[in-house]
Design a protein around this motif. Structure first.
Motif, short mmCIF file in Angstrom:
data_model
loop_
_atom_site.label_atom_id
_atom_site.label_comp_id
_atom_site.label_asym_id
_atom_site.label_seq_id
_atom_site.Cartn_x
_atom_site.Cartn_y
_atom_site.Cartn_z
N UNK A 19 69.43 31.72 -11.86
CA UNK A 19 69.45 31.05 -10.56
C UNK A 19 70.37 31.78 -9.60
N UNK A 20 70.01 31.68 -8.34
CA UNK A 20 70.76 32.37 -7.30
C UNK A 20 70.74 31.53 -6.03
N UNK A 21 71.90 31.19 -5.53
CA UNK A 21 72.00 30.38 -4.32
C UNK A 21 72.62 31.19 -3.18
N UNK A 22 72.27 30.80 -1.98
CA UNK A 22 72.86 31.41 -0.79
C UNK A 22 73.27 30.30 0.16
N UNK A 23 74.55 30.11 0.33
CA UNK A 23 75.07 29.15 1.28
C UNK A 23 75.25 29.86 2.62
N UNK A 24 74.56 29.36 3.63
CA UNK A 24 74.59 30.00 4.94
C UNK A 24 75.27 29.07 5.92
N UNK A 25 76.38 29.50 6.47
CA UNK A 25 77.16 28.70 7.42
C UNK A 25 77.22 29.39 8.78
N UNK A 26 77.56 28.63 9.79
CA UNK A 26 77.72 29.17 11.15
C UNK A 26 76.50 30.00 11.55
N UNK A 27 75.34 29.42 11.33
CA UNK A 27 74.10 30.15 11.60
C UNK A 27 73.93 30.41 13.09
N UNK A 28 73.38 31.57 13.38
CA UNK A 28 73.09 31.98 14.76
C UNK A 28 71.62 32.34 14.86
N UNK A 29 71.15 32.46 16.09
CA UNK A 29 69.73 32.73 16.32
C UNK A 29 69.27 34.01 15.62
N UNK A 30 70.14 35.00 15.54
CA UNK A 30 69.77 36.27 14.90
C UNK A 30 69.58 36.14 13.39
N UNK A 31 69.95 35.02 12.82
CA UNK A 31 69.70 34.77 11.40
C UNK A 31 68.27 34.30 11.15
N UNK A 32 67.53 34.04 12.21
CA UNK A 32 66.14 33.64 12.07
C UNK A 32 65.35 34.75 11.40
N UNK A 33 64.74 34.44 10.27
CA UNK A 33 64.04 35.45 9.48
C UNK A 33 63.35 34.78 8.31
N UNK A 34 62.54 35.57 7.63
CA UNK A 34 62.03 35.13 6.34
C UNK A 34 62.96 35.71 5.28
N UNK A 35 63.42 34.85 4.41
CA UNK A 35 64.39 35.23 3.39
C UNK A 35 63.71 35.35 2.04
N UNK A 36 64.00 36.44 1.35
CA UNK A 36 63.38 36.74 0.08
C UNK A 36 64.42 36.87 -1.03
N UNK A 37 64.10 36.29 -2.16
CA UNK A 37 64.89 36.47 -3.37
C UNK A 37 64.30 37.65 -4.15
N UNK A 38 65.15 38.42 -4.78
CA UNK A 38 64.67 39.59 -5.51
C UNK A 38 65.56 39.85 -6.72
#
Length: 126
Positions: A78-97
Motif C-alpha cells: 500500500x502507498x498513500x499520498x497526503x496532499x496539503x495546501x493544494x494549488x491550482x497547478x496540482x490539478x492533474x491525473x495522478x498515477x501509482x506505479x
C-alpha cells in the motif's frame, strides 16, 4: 500486477486530499523496490510527485516538497499520498506505479517503473 488508486476528487485551493494505492498480484512487485506517485497535467509530460523505497527512503518533486507526504503502509503493498495546501497547478491525473527490485537512487526516475495504475483525477479550483 494490478494497481488500484483511490481518493481523487475536487477541492478548493488550500484544501487537502489523500490518495491511496493498493498493489495486488505477484509479491515480488512490491516486497522490494520503489513505489511512487506521478502526475500528468494537461499538455505536460508525466512527472514525479513522490516515491518511496521499501527501505524507507522517500523523495519528492520540487513543487510538492513541504506540502505532500508519501507513506508506504504497514502492508508493503500500500502507498498513500497526503496532499496539503493544494494549488491550482496540482490539478492533474495522478498515477501509482511500482518499480520492483530497483535501488533507492532509481525511485525518482519515471523510466524505472514497470507497472502503472489507471490514474485518479485531482482537480483544484474555486
Amino acid at each position: 500486477v494490478h494497481l488500484s488508486e483511490s481518493g481523487g476528487g475536487s477541492v478548493v485551493p488550500g484544501g487537502s486530499l489523500r490518495l491511496s494505492c493498493t498493489a495486488s498480484g505477484s509479491e515480488y512487485a512490491f516486497n522490494d523496490g520503489c513505489m511512487g506517485w506521478f502526475r500528468q497535467r494537461p499538455g505536460m509530460e508525466r512527472e514525479l510527485v513522490a516515491a518511496a523505497h521499501n527501505r524507507g527512503t522517500a523523495r519528492y518533486g520540487d513543487s510538492v516538497k513541504g506540502r505532500f507526504i508519501i507513506t508506504r503502509g504497514g502492508p508493503k503493498n500500500t502507498l498513500d499520498l497526503q496532499m496539503n495546501s493544494l494549488v491550482a497547478d496540482d490539478t492533474a491525473k495522478y498515477y501509482c506505479a511500482v518499480a520492483p527490485t530497483r535501488p533507492m537512487w532509481a525511485c525518482g526516475d519515471l523510466s524505472s517503473y514497470n507497472y502503472w495504475g489507471r490514474g485518479t483525477q485531482v482537480t483544484v479550483s474555486q
